[in-house]
Every structure is written in structure tokens, then in C-alpha cells.
Design a protein around this motif. Sequence first.
Motif, short mmCIF file in Angstrom:
data_model
loop_
_atom_site.label_atom_id
_atom_site.label_comp_id
_atom_site.label_asym_id
_atom_site.label_seq_id
_atom_site.Cartn_x
_atom_site.Cartn_y
_atom_site.Cartn_z
N TRP A 1 1.69 9.36 -6.21
CA TRP A 1 2.21 10.72 -6.03
C TRP A 1 3.16 11.10 -7.17
O TRP A 1 3.10 12.21 -7.70
CB TRP A 1 2.90 10.81 -4.67
N TRP B 1 -2.70 7.23 2.55
CA TRP B 1 -1.90 7.21 3.78
C TRP B 1 -2.76 6.85 4.99
O TRP B 1 -2.29 6.19 5.92
CB TRP B 1 -1.22 8.57 3.98
N TRP B 2 -3.99 7.29 5.01
CA TRP B 2 -4.89 6.91 6.10
C TRP B 2 -5.15 5.40 6.12
O TRP B 2 -5.30 4.81 7.19
CB TRP B 2 -6.21 7.66 5.97
N THR C 1 0.83 -1.21 0.00
CA THR C 1 0.00 0.00 0.00
C THR C 1 0.86 1.25 0.00
O THR C 1 0.59 2.22 -0.73
CB THR C 1 -0.93 -0.01 1.22
N VAL C 2 1.92 1.26 0.81
CA VAL C 2 2.80 2.42 0.89
C VAL C 2 3.43 2.72 -0.47
O VAL C 2 3.44 3.86 -0.95
CB VAL C 2 3.88 2.18 1.96
N VAL D 1 -3.03 3.22 5.29
CA VAL D 1 -1.84 2.65 5.95
C VAL D 1 -1.98 2.77 7.47
O VAL D 1 -1.65 1.85 8.22
CB VAL D 1 -0.56 3.36 5.47
N ILE E 1 -4.08 11.35 0.51
CA ILE E 1 -4.33 11.34 1.96
C ILE E 1 -5.11 10.10 2.36
O ILE E 1 -4.82 9.45 3.39
CB ILE E 1 -5.08 12.62 2.37
N TRP F 1 -10.07 4.90 -0.49
CA TRP F 1 -8.86 5.07 -1.30
C TRP F 1 -8.94 4.26 -2.60
O TRP F 1 -8.57 4.75 -3.67
CB TRP F 1 -7.65 4.64 -0.48
N VAL G 1 0.94 4.20 -2.99
CA VAL G 1 0.66 5.63 -2.76
C VAL G 1 1.81 6.48 -3.27
O VAL G 1 1.61 7.55 -3.88
CB VAL G 1 0.38 5.89 -1.27
#
Length: 528
Positions: free
Chosen positions: A135, A149-150, A127-128, A152, A146, A189, A131
Amino acid sequence: MVAPVKAAFLWLILRAPVPGPLDRREKALRRLLWMAAAFALVLWYPIALLPGSVDAAFQFVLWAAIDVLYLLVIRWRSRVLRAVAGVMFAVELTGMANELLDELDLLELGSGDLVQPGLMLGGVAATVVTVIGQWRDGRWSRGTLIAGWWSVGAYALVLPFNVLIGRISSGTAAMLVLMDAVGLVSTVWIVATARELSAERLPAEPPPARRPVVRVAMAAVAVLPIMVVINPEQNAYLTYSGWSIDCYDRPSFGDLKPAEREAAFLCRARRTEGGGPPMFPDSLSDQAILAYGRVLCRTEDRDEQEAILKRAGSAWPAWGVDPWDLVYVCPEIIGATRPELLRSTAETAAADTAYTAEENAKCRDPWPRTKGVVQSTAKYFLFVDGDPGYLVHDPEDEVADEMAELATDRSYDDNALLGVAGSAVLIGHVADVSDLCLTVKALRAAPPPRTAGWDQVMEVPIVSRGGRLTVPEKGEGDVGAGAPMPNLAIAGKGRYRLRVYVRVDAGEEQHLVVVFPGASSKRLELKS
């Protein structure tokens, strides 16, 4: 508090996709992401009704396709980052494959305490890196990043419960509701990722005014079926049942918060202990049962209770309802006549201790001038309904239970004050009493008979095979001596004589038990 948050998440999920052309891969990725979101919201339930292997296989195939398309669609702008993403996706899929093998009862890739958390952390890392790739791509908005990241952060909340504390499903209801809401962040997400795949071709002017209409229609399609399946107020709320784990215990009223007391009454009202029917039928709602409980609080006798229970459809109306059950629903009424039912566990224990000490103080040593090697005087509390008496026994004997049972049987068979069986002597009571004053003494030699002032005096043999002879003490129950009882086998293992003095004065019964070494096996009646 959670409901408006979930409503906001649902509104974000139901937003229409950004208009614009998509190539073949992007179209496929959008559809698969929508499928993943649909599974998280709705499809998990029908799939959960199928074998676990179907669920595991479905998710493995779905996310394998999504991960491949992530590698092809996202513009990573770095070969190293794309390679890292491929490795992380492979670790994530390895965890899913391991779960699938487990469901198929095949050889797993790993199930140790280190392997399983490692595979779960691989999913977080996937997931990281996704994202980060979004970006660098530039198509996705700040809100989508956002949300990523949430998600995560949501993993950071879920992992400790699954790995360190235990499965979330074993937690409290509040925790279940909270984690259910947190889980929607990942769905937001995923849907936002699908929605903005064509964001770089977004027109300068906003779309026509029909978009709010589409969103309202989509929200109606999602929400109306849920509203239909919600039962109306008059139907049964089976929040509590006789099979609920929390209903096996009877909490003290004083230990419960006000909001928990009605729940305790519902547990008692729906209990099915012993295989019998509950107090109220399952067709009654929780609210109806609470209402009947408050009416029962105001009844004056069992006949009124029986009439009310019949009207409620109870399967056992003649049994009535006890005050220790009704106290949870109307403490102001029950507490007026039974204040002890309002106590907490600590208050009950303190009251019991004070009562026992007060009762012990009423008992006096009948032989104050004859000091034993060890001795004790206390109130012995009997079981009110049919307790045959108390034991002097050797608890260290390997057959202590068998000797106690045999001594009890012999006291009934011989219709005698004393039942003797090896290392156990059952001493009965003469009057119909619920407690008696008991003094025990251990002497090194036989004392004089001293029968004056006693109604019965008897002497029998007893043996200590484990080096102990004592009287049971009052523990958490209501039966036993109110003070610690000494070891009367002062010479260790061997044969002893036990002499019992009994008298009744003004309805109060007093016993004196004297134990001393002796090899005789005779049974003597010194006074009867």
C-alpha cells in the motif's frame, strides 16, 4: 456454490502480467512468486509423493528467497516498517525451519501448545506487513490489496481449525471443499503481486487484443488436463468402501436425511466385514449398485435375488440381500411389510420400552401372599437360538466370569436344570421358549416346600463373595430381565440356599426363584 467461486479465482490467477520493464531483482521476485503459485495449484501433488523433508525444504528455500526480495523490491518508505517486516519474515521462516527439523527428526525449535500457534501467527503477521508495504509502495492496485487482506482473513479461518478444533482434514467433506476454495485467495494475491510489479510503467492505452487470446490459451492449458483425468459416468465411483470409518456403524433409517440413505446402502453394499468380499464388485459404479438395489427390492424370493446378484458379478449371490439393508434404497417397498425398519433410534427405543412393559404386565407373582424382603416379577427374555437359560450370580465376585462359565458347562455336562459353581447358578428352561415369566424373592428363612402345582422344584447352595446376588437385566441387547432385579443377598457376604420352582402351562414357562441364608451344601430335588 464453491465451483463458480473457484473458477473466478482461477481466471484471476491466469491473467497475463502487466507489461513493462523490470530490473533483475523484480524479475527474480516475479518468477519466485509464480513458482509459489504453481506449487499451491499443481506442484504440491508430485512433491507430496516425495519424503516430507523434501516438501519442507523446498518451501523453506522458496519463501526465504521471496522474503529477502520483498525487503529489497518493495518501497517501504520507512526504515521502521522495513525492520518490522524483516522481523516478521524471520518469525515466518522460523516456523518453516521448525517444520523442516521435525521432518528430519532433528531437535525442533519448539513444539509446545504456545510455540506452534505463535509461529503460525508470525506467518499471518508477515502477510499483514507485506500488504501494508504494498500500500505504501503505490504500485499495486486496490484489488491486489483487497486480495491480500482477504488472504489474512483466510488465515483467520484456518487457524482455529488447526489449533482449537483439530486438523481440517478430519472435518466433513463440505468443510474440506470450502477451505480448499478459501485457500485460493492467497494464491490470487501472490499472483497479483507478481503481475503488477511493473504497474508504475503501465502504458496509458490498453494492450493489443491478443491478451484475451493468451488468457484463453492459458486457461485451456490449466483446465483441459483436469477434464481428461475425470472418469466417465460408467466407471466406478468409489465414494464409499468397506474400509470407510462411517461404514462400520449401521445408522437407523429414521435418523438419516433422504440424501444420506443411498450413502448408507452403498456402505452396506461395499462392506468387507470379516475379511470377505463385498456384496458387489468394485468395478461397478455407485449408480449401478443403487440401480441393482432397487431391482432387488422388487424380488419375491432368494432365488430371484441370487439371479440378479450373479448378473451383477457378486462374489456371494446365494446369501441374498436382507431387508434391513434394502430399506435404505427403497423404504416405500420394505416399509410396507417391515414398518419397524423405518424407525429412528429414539422410536425404536420407545417401541422396545413399550413392548417390554407390555410383556412384564403379563407376568404375575405366583406367591402373592409370601412377601420377600426384596422381590421382583418380570419377563426374562432369552436368546432365541440355543440360550441355555439365565444366571443368578454375584457380579461383584472377582472370578464372576469364570464361575458363570463353569456353571454353564456343568448344566450341559449333567444335563440338569441347574448348573452350580460357587457364586453362580445357571437356571435352564424346560420348554422351547424365547422368554419366560420370572419372580425372584429373598427371604430371611427357608419357606415351606409348597411343591403343589409345580413341575420341578430344586434347591442348591450359592455363595456371595461380594455381597450381591442378582439376575442380569435387559440392557441394550435382547437378553435379560425386563425390569430391575433386586439384590437377593439380604444378609451380605456369605452362604445362601437357592430354590427354583418351574412349571409350563399352555406353552408358557414360569419360574420362581427363592433365596435365603443357609450353610448347607446339599443339592435337593424336592419335585422332579
